[in-house]
Write an enzyme that holds these catalytic residues in place. Structure first.
Site, mmCIF file in Angstrom:
data_model
loop_
_atom_site.group_PDB
_atom_site.id
_atom_site.type_symbol
_atom_site.label_atom_id
_atom_site.label_comp_id
_atom_site.label_asym_id
_atom_site.label_seq_id
_atom_site.Cartn_x
_atom_site.Cartn_y
_atom_site.Cartn_z
ATOM 1 N N CYS A 41 -14.572 40.983 62.479
ATOM 2 C CA CYS A 41 -14.519 40.193 63.100
ATOM 3 C C CYS A 41 -14.585 41.709 64.581
ATOM 4 C CB CYS A 41 -13.670 39.337 63.109
ATOM 5 S SG CYS A 41 -11.978 40.618 63.523
ATOM 6 N N HIS A 69 -14.153 46.636 67.367
ATOM 7 C CA HIS A 69 -13.306 47.544 68.662
ATOM 8 C C HIS A 69 -12.614 48.646 68.064
ATOM 9 C CE1 HIS A 69 -14.304 44.558 72.153
ATOM 10 N NE2 HIS A 69 -13.976 43.801 71.324
ATOM 11 N N HIS A 125 -8.614 41.264 59.241
ATOM 12 C CA HIS A 125 -7.764 40.581 58.739
ATOM 13 C C HIS A 125 -8.538 39.237 58.850
ATOM 14 C CE1 HIS A 125 -8.573 41.392 63.561
ATOM 15 N NE2 HIS A 125 -8.685 39.478 63.245
ATOM 16 N N GLU A 126 -9.680 38.736 58.048
ATOM 17 C CA GLU A 126 -10.305 37.561 58.547
ATOM 18 C C GLU A 126 -10.124 37.197 56.863
ATOM 19 O OE1 GLU A 126 -10.959 35.379 60.602
ATOM 20 O OE2 GLU A 126 -10.076 36.847 62.316
ATOM 21 N N THR A 173 -12.575 42.267 66.369
ATOM 22 C CA THR A 173 -11.759 43.238 66.298
ATOM 23 C C THR A 173 -12.015 44.101 65.765
ATOM 24 O OG1 THR A 173 -10.131 41.494 66.874
ATOM 25 C CG2 THR A 173 -9.521 43.354 66.441
#
Length: 81
Positions: A39, A44, A64-65, A41
């Site tokens: 994702c 980033h 974390h997906e 995040t």
């Protein structure tokens, strides 16, 4: 287990072998991941955009997906099995 980790900002992450996670506390849940995604995040973090604000310790496991199956639960977990 294999994990995608960021070792340095602005560099491609690597796939590393790391130890299997273990239950550390009564509310921990360990999931056997069946599928994982990336994702914004994660991007980033790779780019170092949030280095000052979040200060993730490198190397950092991104992702974390995820979806998978409950593998192990801590003694205080009552809502998954």
């Amino acid at each position: 287990m294999r994990a995608v980790r960021v070792h340095a900002y602005h560099e491609d992450p690597t796939i590393d072998d790391i130890p299997e996670p273990t239950i550390q506390g009564p509310l921990d849940v360990i999931i056997k991941v069946g599928g994982a995604g990336v994702c914004r995040t994660d991007l980033h973090i790779i780019n170092g955009d949030w280095a000052e604000a979040m200060a993730p310790e490198l190397p950092y496991v991104i992702g974390h997906e995820n979806a998978g199956w409950v593998h192990e639960i801590g003694e205080g977990v009552t809502n998954v099995a």
